[in-house]
Design a protein around this motif. Structure first.
Motif, PDB file in Angstrom:
ATOM      1  N   PRO A 241      -3.187  -2.436   8.284  1.00  0.00           N
ATOM      2  CA  PRO A 241      -2.230  -2.119   9.366  1.00  0.00           C
ATOM      3  C   PRO A 241      -0.868  -1.697   8.843  1.00  0.00           C
ATOM      4  O   PRO A 241      -0.410  -2.185   7.805  1.00  0.00           O
ATOM      5  N   ASP A 242      -0.235  -0.793   9.555  1.00  0.00           N
ATOM      6  CA  ASP A 242       1.118  -0.370   9.197  1.00  0.00           C
ATOM      7  C   ASP A 242       2.064  -1.568   9.196  1.00  0.00           C
ATOM      8  O   ASP A 242       2.065  -2.369  10.135  1.00  0.00           O
ATOM      9  N   GLY A 243       2.857  -1.688   8.174  1.00  0.00           N
ATOM     10  CA  GLY A 243       3.855  -2.747   8.095  1.00  0.00           C
ATOM     11  C   GLY A 243       3.327  -4.079   7.596  1.00  0.00           C
ATOM     12  O   GLY A 243       4.106  -5.005   7.377  1.00  0.00           O
ATOM     13  N   ALA A 244       1.993  -4.198   7.395  1.00  0.00           N
ATOM     14  CA  ALA A 244       1.431  -5.486   6.971  1.00  0.00           C
ATOM     15  C   ALA A 244       1.904  -5.876   5.578  1.00  0.00           C
ATOM     16  O   ALA A 244       2.278  -7.031   5.333  1.00  0.00           O
ATOM     17  N   SER A 245       1.912  -4.928   4.650  1.00  0.00           N
ATOM     18  CA  SER A 245       2.340  -5.243   3.287  1.00  0.00           C
ATOM     19  C   SER A 245       3.836  -5.548   3.247  1.00  0.00           C
ATOM     20  O   SER A 245       4.276  -6.421   2.492  1.00  0.00           O
ATOM     21  N   SER A 246       4.616  -4.854   4.069  1.00  0.00           N
ATOM     22  CA  SER A 246       6.063  -5.129   4.132  1.00  0.00           C
ATOM     23  C   SER A 246       6.319  -6.533   4.665  1.00  0.00           C
ATOM     24  O   SER A 246       7.209  -7.247   4.185  1.00  0.00           O
TER      25      SER A 246
END
Length: 261
Positions: A241-246
Motif C-alpha cells: 500500500p502507498d505510504g505503508a513503508s513511510s
C-alpha cells in the motif's frame, strides 16, 4: 578442487540464531501490541531483520566464492553467519544500520575478504559479486509477496503491516543501490572482471569511497526524490500500500514518539 569444510566451520553461529530470535519476538510484540512502546518493538524487528539479511548477503558471497575456488572461506568463519567474523564489522553491520536510522535507506557495506587469486574465470568472479544483491532481491520478494497475494488485507495490525513494508523497502533499496556499477559496490564487482586492467587500476583507489559517495548523493533532494519514486513504483507493483513503508519508518523512529499522537 575440493570445497570441503569442517563441521565447526559451517555451524550456524549462536549470534545469528539470537538475531533471528530477536526478530521473531519483536515481530510477535508488534503483532500483539504486547510492548509498551510499539515503536521500539518495530525498531527491534526491523534492525534484527535487516542485520539477518546482511548476514545472508555476505554468506551468499562467501558460499559462492567457496564453490568458485577459494577454499579459505570456511577457516575465516564466513559460513557461520556470524557478523563478527566479517573483515570490517563497522562497514558491514554498524554503518548500514546507521544508514537506515538516518535516512531509511538499505545499503549493505563491505564485508567478506575473498582471495580472488584462487578463483579463475571472469564469470565466477561476476557471480560471486552478484550473489549478495540476489539475496536482497529474494528477501524483498518474500516480504512483499504477502501483500501481492492479499494475505495482509484483513486482521493484520497496522504497525506490523507498516514494519513489514518498511523492511521490504529496505531490501529493495539495498538490491538497487548495491547493483550500481560504482567502485566498492557489488554492481561494480559484477562488471569489473570484464574491464581492462588499466581502467581497474585507475578506479581502484576510489573503491573505499563508493559507499559513502552513493549515500551522499541520496542526500541531494532531486536525486532522493527520483530514487524513492522508483522504489515506491517497485513496491507498489507488488501490492504494498502507498505510504505503508513511510509509516513503518515513522514507527521505527520511536524516539520521535507515536506517529498517531
Amino acid at each position: 578442487m575440493t570445497t570441503a569444510v569442517t563441521r565447526s566451520e559451517r555451524r550456524i553461529s549462536p549470534i545469528f540464531i539470537g538475531l533471528v530470535a530477536i526478530m521473531g519476538v519483536a515481530g510477535w510484540a508488534v503483532w500483539t501490541g504486547f510492548s509498551a512502546s510499539t515503536g521500539f518493538a518495530v525498531f527491534l524487528f526491523v534492525v534484527a531483520g535487516w542485520v539477518v539479511s546482511l548476514c545472508l548477503h555476505e554468506y551468499a558471497h562467501a558460499r559462492t566464492a567457496l564453490h568458485g575456488g577459494d577454499i579459505t572461506i570456511g577457516a575465516k568463519g564466513y559460513l557461520t553467519l556470524n557478523p563478527l567474523k566479517y573483515t570490517h564489522a563497522v562497514l558491514s553491520i554498524v554503518l548500514p544500520v546507521i544508514f537506515v536510522i538516518l535516512g531509511g535507506i538499505g545499503l549493505p557495506g563491505g564485508a567478506v575478504f575473498i582471495e580472488r587469486g584462487r578463483i579463475s574465470g571472469r564469470w565466477k568472479h561476476s557471480l560471486i559479486s552478484a550473489a549478495g544483491p540476489l539475496v536482497n532481491v529474494a528477501c524483498a520478494m518474500l516480504l512483499m509477496l504477502p501483500f501481492t497475494f492479499g494475505a495482509l488485507d484483513a486482521g493484520v495490525p497496522i504497525p506490523f503491516l507498516a514494519a513489514l513494508a518498511f523492511l521490504a523497502m529496505l531490501q529493495v533499496t539495498a538490491a538497487i543501490l548495491n547493483l550500481l556499477p560504482v567502485p566498492g559496490l557489488d554492481g561494480y564487482g559484477i562488471v569489473e572482471p570484464w574491464l581492462s586492467y588499466s581502467f581497474r587500476r585507475q578506479v581502484e583507489p576510489f573503491a573505499q569511497f563508493g559507499l559513502l559517495a552513493v549515500f551522499g548523493c541520496l542526500w541531494i533532494p532531486e536525486v532522493n526524490a527520483v530514487f524513492f519514486n522508483f522504489v515506491d513504483s517497485v513496491t507498489h507493483a507488488f501490492g504494498v500500500p502507498d505510504g505503508a513503508s513511510s509509516l513503518g519508518y515513522a514507527y521505527f523512529q520511536f524516539w520521535k514518539g507515536d506517529p498517531f499522537s
